[in-house]
Design an enzyme around this catalytic site. Sequence first.
Site, PDB file in Angstrom:
ATOM      1  N   GLU A 203       0.465  -1.287   0.371  1.00  0.00           N
ATOM      2  CA  GLU A 203      -0.541   0.224  -0.142  1.00  0.00           C
ATOM      3  C   GLU A 203       0.549   1.076   0.532  1.00  0.00           C
ATOM      4  O   GLU A 203       1.424   1.161   0.784  1.00  0.00           O
ATOM      5  CB  GLU A 203      -0.772   0.078   0.961  1.00  0.00           C
ATOM      6  CG  GLU A 203      -2.081  -0.743   1.441  1.00  0.00           C
ATOM      7  CD  GLU A 203      -3.026   0.027   2.423  1.00  0.00           C
ATOM      8  OE1 GLU A 203      -3.274   1.067   2.988  1.00  0.00           O
ATOM      9  OE2 GLU A 203      -2.997  -1.718   2.825  1.00  0.00           O
ATOM     10  N   CYS A 586      42.251  -1.720  47.322  1.00  0.00           N
ATOM     11  CA  CYS A 586      42.324  -2.345  48.961  1.00  0.00           C
ATOM     12  C   CYS A 586      42.800  -3.826  48.555  1.00  0.00           C
ATOM     13  O   CYS A 586      43.459  -4.615  49.828  1.00  0.00           O
ATOM     14  CB  CYS A 586      40.720  -2.988  49.397  1.00  0.00           C
ATOM     15  SG  CYS A 586      39.806  -3.794  48.441  1.00  0.00           S
TER      16      CYS A 586
END
Length: 668
Positions: A203, A586
């Site tokens: 379409e 750490c």
Amino acid sequence: MAKSEETSSSSSSSHRPWESYHTVYTNAKAGMDGVDKEKVQRVVYEMSKGSKYFENEERKEAYMRQKIENMRAQRAKLKATDLSYYQRVADKRISELEATRDLSRMWLHVDMDAFYAAVETLSNPSLKGMPMAVGRMSMISTANYEARKFGVRAAMPGFIACKLCPELIFVPTDFKKYTYYSDLTRKVFQEYDPNFMAASLDEAYLDITNVCKEKDITVGEVTEELRQNVYKATGLTCSAGVAPNRLLAKVCSDINKPNGQFLLANNRAAVMTFISSLPIRKIGGIGKVTEHILKDVFEIKTCDDLLQKSSFLCALFSPSSADFFISVGLGLGGTDAPQGRSRKSMSNERTFSATKDETLFHQKLVELAEMLSADMEKEGLHGRTLTLKLKTESFEVRTRALTLQSYICSSKDILKHASKLLKAELPVSLRLIGLRMSHFNQDKDGTLSDPTQRTLLNYIKPGDGNVKLVDEEHSDMKDDSESHCYSYTDPSHEHLKESNNNNEQVLEHNKLEDYECKYQIKENNPVENLMNFSEFDAHGTEIYSIKGRNQDQLTVIDFSDNRNRPSLSYHKDVLIWLEDYKCSICGVELPSSFFEERQEHSDFHLAEKLQVEEESRPSYKNFPLKNRMRQKEAAISQSKGKKKQKHSPSSGKHIPIDAFFTKTCHNL
DNA sequence: GGGAGAACTCTCT
DNA sequence: TTCCAAGAGAGTTCTCCC
């Protein structure tokens, strides 16, 4: 509806229960004029009766009836003064909308006749004249005109179609073929309107105003010529409708189907005559539900009725819905030149036999995530909102959405978040899983921009030293535990900035030319730039780290250059995985494969640091960040718990069908 | 009160 | 014998948050 009508209808329903089973299959479609409607309705009813699908349809019907009753009650409450007020509102809107009427353009809507079926017949001429459907036993995509004579049509399950037409031939869908033929038609359309709007594979809308003037031929002649050229190029027929706007052109193209055309003159009188007796269901945008509500609550059957009942529409519908209905009543529709429309969402979904098998769900989710990711990559899209769609065994549809802080594209990210959404729904028996991504960050020129990602300049704070928390009042980032925003200024360089990137602290150097970057950054390939790179020297020391979402947030840290090598104090502030396994703060060791653990570890140090920062700031001394974060998290979890989920009809509770139409009527 | 997000429905092909 | 799709857009309400 009059009482006598209701009584007669319900009495009839008890003898012919199929009459009250409303399906889309019984609506007239091109080529179905001579169909025995009652037979189709009865077969569909008999084949569906007792199934879970049928039960769900009944629940939906019952809910719609309830809503219609509610709207009737609201309508009954309208007083004469209310109606008089809404009549004035409606009249004003009618004159305002009438003023927008544009009769200067001629729009053509072209619709290929039974497109998929016609293409299949073209490639296999032996199908010509035989009733044929494209699709499978579970669902039909389209049917040719021979099959339509039996009531077979698109969106009908194959097993029902077989009952209606035992001779029906099934042909599997082949989208490559349809795309090829669609491209051929589009080449023809382009000759008539270079800016034509493709509505689907079969379409399109064309503004033929200019081509009529250029060729100095009538609208009808242009339409005829276009249809012939489509046939010459493809061997396929099409139907066309011409009108002053797209809405009407679409209606017109359906009038002389197949292989025909219908022209509506571009003058107001012709439009009003055409529209006045037109059934509302012919209008694109008015489907089964809207048609029912308009008919059963307001006795609106034609477009002219929409104008006659405009005061009720303004009283009981939202302004945008009322405007739409009034526009339809006036025969108004889109006439503007098509604007470049950008994609709003992208999705994938798969139906399977109903199951509770969570392993299968996961497998489906993996497949869908990969498909979605690949599709997004093809178009260079990144999305923020992921929606999980589920259809339960009883056909109840659920959607669960999640909007992220950052844009994602990779299948890994999609799967991660989709899994979380699915997990919350388990255990459940499902027959469909779908994933949809929306909230794309592709702007007009196709570049990526992220509203939640701060621009680098957002983080520059003149005079700051080293790493510093950006004041919350200077940041519009959401106060989310997943978001950490830092700015960084190295005293030895003019502009070192930092941006947020998924919990990772990221540094950006403004003077990339100072450094020899070993990686070529593909500027126009945001997908590739999503990748994080690191390179290590012979001793395993990280010499490069490139992290970034796109070039805007590109990050390059060159540790091979001592000027950039983080100082001891810097190490204390920013977590770096030394030699790719040891925490710089750490010393804890976590290999790079421990991604989640690293994230948590990083968060831990970040929270720790924020706590120190917050406590050192007078205004926050009495309200440490951890407390605020906890409070925030509690609020979030509380809100999530409190978030009202709408119920589907199957739950027998609230489903806002009327939400799309009704508005709060303060005067009632 | 407005914006954003979530959930859901309706419509179309 | 089979037993009701897939993909997309738009619009609405509700809730939360600022």
